[in-house]
Design an enzyme around this catalytic site. Structure first.
Site, PDB file in Angstrom:
ATOM      1  CB  SER A 191      -0.972  -0.026   1.180  1.00  0.00           C
ATOM      2  OG  SER A 191      -1.878   1.037   1.111  1.00  0.00           O
ATOM      3  CG  ASP A 235      -2.745   4.104  -1.775  1.00  0.00           C
ATOM      4  OD1 ASP A 235      -3.478   3.941  -2.753  1.00  0.00           O
ATOM      5  OD2 ASP A 235      -2.833   3.401  -0.752  1.00  0.00           O
TER       6      ASP A 235
END
Length: 580
Positions: A150, A309
């Protein structure tokens, strides 16, 4: 045998088990005369939590590397054979992002599954995490694996496991997978299928760009709002950055297919780059993550800035307002999206009588207050979007509630349940729709936020995050949580009403009322609720070596809320460990 001696024994086993890939060999050489480093890398196995694996890259049992990925996959294969007999035929979908070693980890996972007789669907290109969830559902797979860390720094990678509904597995399944992983003996001896043989006999199937097209089509069909006119879309100017990650193609395709022609991408952040070389952190929660995008926005006079992201499941935004660009928090964007989405459903006559909105226990009450104005039920879940995804599946099966929206304070949202995870691709489009409508009315999202505050009250939030790496950090975090459980928290000028301990499953009341059982699953979280509606929650991060303190204030204006936040911060100072 104490932890240090056991770690040294494991280190020597790794030395003797070579030859290893060069990066592993170099790592082992680098720490040969550093007992502390050896202990930190080998004192335990990298924990397989509810989100799977996540950790620093490198040699060692407490690191992300090809051996720990292979071992985890062998355990996953055993779990699937034991619990889902049809999994060999249904298969497992595997996606990966732009991080160091992601393609290698993904291919290893596919070949381990193939060696165990389980069909592996492997993306032949980078994909966003929500697209992996979409692919699991589209292909009717038994499970999914996403190789990603992530928004973590470049030196991390991870391995997230998804169930057949496209949602991350919950603790019960994660514990069962962990038990199977622990039965895998020699991690250096995990069998891999031969790639060409697996391709030839259908145990390895490549997922190609047709899946991207299907995903983008589903996003546009689900999200585009009928009440927003095409000229509104054409008039909106957007700057977007994928922050070197996976969102570039799918976000841009979704915006273009919906009719947004003025989309500028930050050129130096457009291409995938696992080093994230132009940002201090590829985390849209960090104020400086969007600095390059904001600079470009000033040059092209953009209305809104959006940044996703690295695995494109979270998005942060900045809004042009009063001549400058103002960053909005995840809580603020969540409240705005709830209002916009429900209002348009109501206007279209598609707001169901049993609609439901989800948020986590550490998310602002702003969106909940808005939803209740529309007569929509709000349900809290534990932190982690896997719980929201699981609830969406549960109510889809029972018909008790109709999913409308889910979000968490950390910039993760899901509007259309075509996936079972947070989805920045669809939310970039929904934010654009919302911004386009406000622009037509001569307003910005900041104007919309202030209007919400006037309607439902003022909300403000803050986050304290303390990074505590290594063995000592784990001990410090555990010590702080234990101290909070043993000592009463006092906040000057505020009346504590109740304490919710999600580890014990008990809500205790200060006024002497009998304790109540909490209905949510067990989790290491403590939440303090105050009489004015403000709250404070403490939890260890599930993905990073951090202790997190979430603060939520409710008041009659910004100044009152900020004063409340400062009082809570001061009260927590004595309970927080200090790095170093």
């Amino acid at each position: 045998m104490d932890a240090q001696r056991e770690a040294m024994e494991r280190y020597r086993q790794w030395q003797s088990a070579g030859p290893h890939p060069e990066e592993i060999e170099q790592d082992l050489r680098d720490i040969a005369h550093d007992p502390a480093a050896i202990e930190e890398r080998f004192y335990r196995d990298l924990a397989f939590g509810t989100g799977g694996l996540r950790g620093l890259l490198g040699a060692g049992t407490n690191r992300m590397n090809r051996y720990t990925v292979r071992k985890a996959t062998a355990g996953l294969a055993r779990y699937l054979h034991r619990n889902r007999p049809a999994s060999a035929k249904q298969g497992v979908v595997i996606g990966y992002d732009c991080r160091r070693m992601s393609p290698e980890f993904a291919l290893d996972a596919a070949l381990v599954l193939a060696a165990q007789g389980i069909k592996a669907y492997l993306f032949d290109h980078l994909c966003p995490t929500p697209e992996l969830s979409f692919a699991v559902r589209t292909l009717g797979a038994a499970a999914g694996v996403m190789v990603t860390a992530s928004h973590n720094p470049p030196e991390y990678n991870g391995y997230k496991v998804y169930g057949p509904d496209g949602g991350q597995i919950l603790p019960e399944a994660a514990n069962a997978v962990t038990a199977e992983i622990q039965t895998v003996g020699d991690l250096f001896a995990v069998e891999l299928a031969r790639r060409q043989e697996a391709e030839a006999d259908g145990r390895l199937i490549w997922v190609r760009e047709e899946m991207d097209t299907a995903y983008v089509d589903a996003v546009v069909q689900s999200i585009r709002v009928a009440g927003v006119e095409q000229r509104d879309r054409q008039n909106l100017c957007i700057v977007y950055t994928p922050l070197h990650g996976t969102g570039n193609r799918t976000v841009r395709q979704s915006l273009a297919a919906a009719g947004y022609a003025q989309v500028y991408v930050v050129p130096e952040q457009e291409q995938p780059d696992g080093e994230f070389s132009t940002v201090r952190s590829p985390n849209p929660e960090e104020p400086d993550a969007l600095s390059a995008a904001i600079a470009l926005a000033g040059q092209v006079d953009a209305d809104i800035v959006m940044g996703t992201d690295p695995d494109a499941d979270r998005v942060g935004i900045a809004v042009r307002h009063g001549g400058t660009y103002r960053l909005l928090t995840g809580n603020q964007v969540g409240g705005l999206l709830v209002e916009f989405w429900l209002r348009h459903k109501q206007a279209a006559g598609t707001l169901p009588h049993n609609g439901i909105v989800f948020k986590t226990i550490v998310t602002s009450g702003l969106g909940a207050a808005v939803a209740k104005r529309y007569g929509v039920t709000v349900e809290d879940t534990l932190t982690g979007f896997k719980y929201i995804g699981a609830k969406a599946t549960q109510y889809e099966q029972t018909g008790a509630f109709a999913y409308l929206f889910g979000y968490e304070e950390s910039y993760g949202y899901l509007a259309a349940p075509i996936v079972r995870d947070k989805d920045a691709v669809q939310i970039c489009l929904l934010i654009a729709e919302m911004a386009a409508e406000y622009k037509r009315q001569g307003q910005t999202l900041v104007d919309g936020l202030e209007a919400l505050y006037r309607q439902v009250g003022y909300f403000a939030e803050s986050l304290i995050s303390v990074t505590l790496p290594g063995v000592d950090g784990i001990r410090q975090i555990a010590s702080s949580m234990e101290r909070l459980r043993q000592e009463a928290l006092f906040v000057e000028g505020m009346q504590l009403e109740s304490v919710e301990d999600y580890l014990s499953g008990i809500r205790s009341f200060v006024d002497g009322r009998p304790p109540e059982e909490l209905t949510l699953p067990q989790e290491n979280v403590i939440k303090y609720n105050f009489s004015n509606g403000s709250w404070l929650a403490v939890r260890p991060s599930g993905t990073e070596p951090k202790l997190k303190v979430y603060l939520g204030a409710v008041g009659d204006g910004e100044a009152a809320c900020q004063a409340t936040l400062e009082r809570m911060k001061r009260a927590m100072e004595g309970y927080l460990p200090h790095p170093g």
